[in-house]
Design a protein around this motif. Structure first.
Motif, PDB file in Angstrom:
ATOM      1  N   SER A 165       0.844  -1.184   0.000  1.00 48.29           N
ATOM      2  CA  SER A 165       0.000   0.000   0.000  1.00 48.29           C
ATOM      3  C   SER A 165       0.883   1.239   0.000  1.00 48.29           C
ATOM      4  O   SER A 165       1.741   1.398   0.873  1.00 48.29           O
ATOM      5  CB  SER A 165      -0.921   0.010   1.230  1.00 48.29           C
ATOM      6  N   LEU A 166       0.658   2.090  -0.968  1.00 52.64           N
ATOM      7  CA  LEU A 166       1.453   3.307  -1.134  1.00 52.64           C
ATOM      8  C   LEU A 166       0.592   4.515  -0.814  1.00 52.64           C
ATOM      9  O   LEU A 166      -0.511   4.667  -1.343  1.00 52.64           O
ATOM     10  CB  LEU A 166       1.971   3.410  -2.567  1.00 52.64           C
ATOM     11  N   LYS A 167       1.092   5.394   0.067  1.00 53.38           N
ATOM     12  CA  LYS A 167       0.387   6.610   0.454  1.00 53.38           C
ATOM     13  C   LYS A 167       1.193   7.808  -0.022  1.00 53.38           C
ATOM     14  O   LYS A 167       2.366   7.949   0.302  1.00 53.38           O
ATOM     15  CB  LYS A 167       0.215   6.663   1.975  1.00 53.38           C
ATOM     16  N   GLY A 168       0.552   8.683  -0.802  1.00 55.92           N
ATOM     17  CA  GLY A 168       1.228   9.866  -1.321  1.00 55.92           C
ATOM     18  C   GLY A 168       0.559  11.140  -0.855  1.00 55.92           C
ATOM     19  O   GLY A 168      -0.667  11.260  -0.912  1.00 55.92           O
ATOM     20  N   ASN A 169       1.354  12.084  -0.374  1.00 53.84           N
ATOM     21  CA  ASN A 169       0.825  13.360   0.104  1.00 53.84           C
ATOM     22  C   ASN A 169       0.991  14.449  -0.941  1.00 53.84           C
ATOM     23  O   ASN A 169       1.762  14.319  -1.897  1.00 53.84           O
ATOM     24  CB  ASN A 169       1.530  13.788   1.397  1.00 53.84           C
TER      25      ASN A 169
END
Length: 313
Positions: free
Chosen positions: A235-239
């Motif tokens: 799971s990749l979280k990008g801000n």
């Protein structure tokens, strides 16, 4: 720990031959979980009113990979993973078409995608938020390819945003989610992979802009009683962008802090080995799971070993 779920299930038949079912479920320690009413029509498909966490639209396809026990992200380690749910976490109305060959079409709608399941004679909708009506569309097909069984699904979700909110004047577009996956069965072996993504238009600096998930799974049914599996998740979280932490000099030699830079992405990964054995009404299950960066906290690792015994009577 001990699982203390409690469910109430009912079903019946109407005068015209149509059938219906009702489910009300509570999770551990009497915590309300979900409720739905399903009407199976004679020739117009299935209609469901759902008030459940992930209970409609693409919510039922957040992770459909083969496994012996549980999903990698739900096998003993608290991951706080963000999964693509579409309208599934809000009170929604869903229609699923009759099977056309090996294919079905699912359409779900909610007038306010606020992630809430409202009480009787109550209304939903955020009091001061921007998430408005939403819809999901899912296409699923289960063709038989000789000795090979296949299950393919693809879905899309769109949530409209109220761009008239004072804090959201700069928002352009809408929240969008998508999911696609495929599983194949070779006799006793099942193998699959899927991907999903959620894009949220920029609201302010240093806030989450997107999530991207992927998972794979392989399961082997040794016989009618014993199965083993291996699975992986990512799971990749990008801000969004954030202001520079260190001032730089502009062409005139003055401090300039107006520039922006991307916040580094956070990647959570995990793997799980699982085995399940069933003997009549009793089953034994074991899972060994390790997660890197759980909860999207960098440079952390957690692992868990689960041994589960259950009895049906």
């Amino acid at each position: 720990g001990m699982k203390t779920n409690l469910s109430f299930v009912g079903n019946g038949e109407l005068d015209g031959g149509q059938t219906f079912s009702v489910t009300i479920a509570h999770t551990d320690q009497n915590a309300w979980s979900s409720a739905n009413i399903t009407l199976n029509t004679n020739s117009l498909g299935t209609i469901k009113l759902s008030s459940a966490e992930g209970g409609g639209g693409i919510g039922g396809y957040d992770d459909n990979m083969p496994r012996a026990v549980e999903e990698v992200w739900d096998a003993g380690v608290a991951t706080s993973v963000n999964l693509q749910k579409g309208v599934g976490s809000s009170t929604n109305l869903q229609w699923e078409s009759p099977r056309l060959g090996a294919t079905t079409l699912r359409v779900a709608y909610t007038p306010a995608n606020d992630g809430k399941q409202v009480n009787d004679k109550s209304v939903g909708g955020p009091a001061a938020g921007d998430r408005q009506q939403a819809y999901d569309v899912v296409l699923r097909t289960n063709p038989s390819l000789g000795a090979l069984g296949a299950d393919f699904f693809i879905g899309y979700s769109r949530t409209e945003l109220d761009n008239n909110q004072p804090a959201d004047k700069a928002i352009q577009g809408h929240d969008e989610e998508g999911v696609a996956g495929l599983t194949l069965d070779f006799g006793p072996v099942s193998i699959g992979g899927q991907v999903s993504i959620e894009y949220m238009p920029t609201r302010s600096v240093n806030t989450t802009e997107y999530y991207g998930n992927s998972s794979i799974g392989v399961a082997f049914n040794v016989n009618d009683n014993l199965s083993v599996s291996y699975g992986e998740m990512r799971s990749l979280k990008g801000n969004t962008k954030t202001t520079q932490s260190e001032p730089v000099q502009n062409a005139k030699g003055n401090a300039d802090t107006s520039g922006f830079q991307l916040t580094p992405k956070t990647e959570m990964t995990g793997e799980s080995w699982q085995v399940a054995y069933t003997m009549g009404g009793m089953s034994f299950k074991y899972a060994d799971t390790e997660i890197d960066n759980p909860g999207y906290v960098k440079n952390t690792t957690k692992d868990a070993q689960l041994f589960i015994m259950s009895m049906a009577f």
